[in-house]
Scaffold this motif. Structure first.
Motif: not given
Length: 565
Positions: A189, A143, A181-183, A134, A185-186, A147
């Motif tokens: 990404s 944290s 972006r880290a958030n 990520k 969805t699979k 993810k």
């Protein structure tokens, strides 16, 4: 000469539907040779993988018949025989097609490396996977691992109970392809990383708690990783489950490398003690490794090149909070080589299809989707395969409607890939596919393979660890590829087996028949890992086999089905 031209014109007018390659008996030989070479050239230059497969599956006799139909002569309709030179050219073209198809295995999958992440509970496995994939740092309170968790209860107690998969990509310059972006969805990404990367690292985040050891063993045996990354907490030392996971990787001959985490909070003396313990274990006769602690100025390409051959075991020290050691670890991963050609798990794309199912999903608007690893063959959309064995040992025909690889649609799947198939029954009136119909051990096979499922098999085994002795009627859980089922020892070539002993053992599955082939590696456990073996012989079912107390109804149905066939 004028008579010949008139005759050719009459023949052409009489056969308006014939192809341009049909020639008169007295047509110029130069024109005939040029046209035949043009047809042969079109066959020797297939445009798609499907064309190559079609050409390869045509027998020599069928190919000759096809050529004779395309290039037949007028008059007596005699077949045109190829000269020795033309036969050699035909053979070379056929072999070149095979070479192209074989090379597709290397082209498509040499840059896709699967790494199993194992180690004791609370050592930081999921956190490290989150930090690497990520592009974020951990806050010291978990944290980053949020993810990558699959379920809510995993996030609540912080323990991985399922197999999580994440990918990390590198471009031509060995630089990591960052997620947008880290958030994300699979689906978002993964598509971005897969389309912009030249090398992909797939992490298999496995469970660390002893309660979920069966899931961890399923990931190591069934998902066929190239390497094992063993995570050790610097402040925790080497625990019993760490040794258990290390032993399983060694038994499966999977190359390993060590990552020591949490160096930012570990006291110096505890960290040094943990490192010394690891070096001692790896140097022991049971492991036979050459551990090397990686430093900041070391050339990691040497370790990456020698790891595939299982010569050295590098030890990295990192912190997921401060980022210490992470650039060196990423550089090392960008230089790793795939073991698809040397692992022995995969066969050629031209072989009959064999697909091991490790997951089943019901997708809204799509239908039933099976995920797994293609061990042999090539699959195209609308290919008919055999799904099984079911509870009665039967294989049912299904059709592959679509294919996904790394969450992106593709037009074919080749041996060595981890893919998903959307499947439908060939005859929906006879077979209704539901998620509840699937179980561990089911496969998709070539429709012409004529597979059979078995209860009894023999194996050469070695006992890794057992507190007492193993005798006849001993029961253990067998892990073999995607198979996970209890089996009973029916016979042995010795009276008993103890730790370190080798023997020839005959097993019988307790509940359902399985698809098993000689030469397959098996692990069996009763709680912890007990032994390792290789299947030497499978026994097809006979009518004189008595149903056992467990699963007798399924066994009787299985025998009846075999008799009907």
């Amino acid at each position: 000469m004028e008579t010949t031209e008139q005759f050719a014109a009459q023949q052409q007018a009489a056969k308006n539907n014939s192809t341009n390659g049909e020639l008169g008996e007295n047509t110029n030989n130069t024109q005939s040779t040029a046209q035949s070479e043009q047809i042969d050239t079109s066959k020797k230059q297939p445009k798609t993988l499907a064309n190559i497969l079609d050409d390869i599956r045509i027998s020599t006799q069928g190919e000759e018949t096809k050529n004779s139909n395309d290039l037949h002569l007028d008059g007596d309709e005699e077949e045109k025989k190829l000269t020795p030179e033309e036969e050699d050219a035909e053979k070379q073209g056929f072999e070149s097609q095979l070479d192209k198809l074989d090379s597709s295995l290397a082209v498509r999958e040499e840059n896709d490396i699967r790494i199993a992440v194992i180690g004791n509970v609370d050592s930081g496995k999921s956190t490290l996977v989150g930090v690497l994939t990520k592009g974020i740092m951990d806050d010291g309170r978990g944290s980053a691992r949020m993810k990558v968790f699959n379920f809510g209860h995993e996030a609540q107690n912080g323990r991985t109970s399922s197999i999580g998969q994440e990918i990390m990509g590198f471009d031509d310059t060995k630089k990591q392809v960052e997620v947008e972006r880290a958030n994300a969805t699979k689906n978002q990404s993964w598509a971005h990383i897969a389309s912009n990367s030249k090398k992909l690292i797939t992490f298999l985040d496995l469970c660390g708690h002893e309660k979920y050891l069966k899931t961890t063993m399923f990931g190591l045996v069934g998902l066929l990783p190239d390497y094992s990354m063993i995570i050790v907490g610097a402040n925790m030392g080497v625990s019993r489950m760490t040794k258990e996971h290390l032993g399983i990787s060694l038994a499966l001959k999977v190359p390993i490398f060590i990552v020591i985490t949490k160096v930012d909070i570990a006291p110096q003396n505890v960290y040094e003690q943990t490192k010394d313990t690891l070096v001692k274990i790896l140097k022991s006769p049971g492991c036979g490794k050459m551990p090397v602690v990686v430093k900041e100025d070391d050339d990691v390409s040497v370790f990456a090149n020698s790891l595939a051959s299982d010569k050295v075991t590098p030890i990295f020290t990192i912190s997921n909070v401060t980022g210490q050691g992470l650039p060196k670890l990423k550089e090392f991963m960008s230089l790793l080589h795939s073991r698809i050609q040397i692992s022995g798990h995969f066969r050629k794309p031209t072989d009959p299809v064999e697909f091991m199912i490790d997951g089943v999903y019901q997708v809204t608007g799509v239908g039933l989707v099976v995920a797994g690893t293609l061990k042999a063959g090539t699959v195209l959309p609308n290919t008919t395969l055999l799904l099984g064995p079911d509870k009665t040992g039967k294989f049912n025909p299904v059709v592959v409607k679509s294919i996904h690889h790394k969450r992106t649609p593709v037009d074919n799947a080749v041996s060595g890939q981890a893919v998903c198939f959307n499947i439908k029954p060939l005859d929906s009136k006879k077979l209704q596919l539901k998620r509840t119909h699937f179980r561990k051990g089911m496969v998709l096979l070539d429709k012409n393979s004529n597979p059979s499922s078995i209860y009894d098999f023999e194996a050469e085994v070695v006992i890794l660890h057992h507190a007492t002795t193993i005798k006849t009627n001993y029961q253990a859980v067998i892990h073999c590829g995607v198979i996970r089922q209890a089996a009973k020892v029916c016979d042995m070539n010795k009276d008993l087996l103890r730790t370190g002993d080798k023997g020839h053992v005959k097993f019988k599955f307790m509940y359902r028949p399985e698809y098993l082939k000689p030469g397959t590696t098996i692990l069996f456990r009763e709680g912890r890992t007990k032994g390792l073996g290789v299947v030497t012989q499978v026994t097809p079912p006979t009518t004189d086999v008595k149903p056992h107390s467990h699963g007798g109804k399924h066994h009787k149905q299985f025998k009846d089905q075999q008799q009907q066939q």
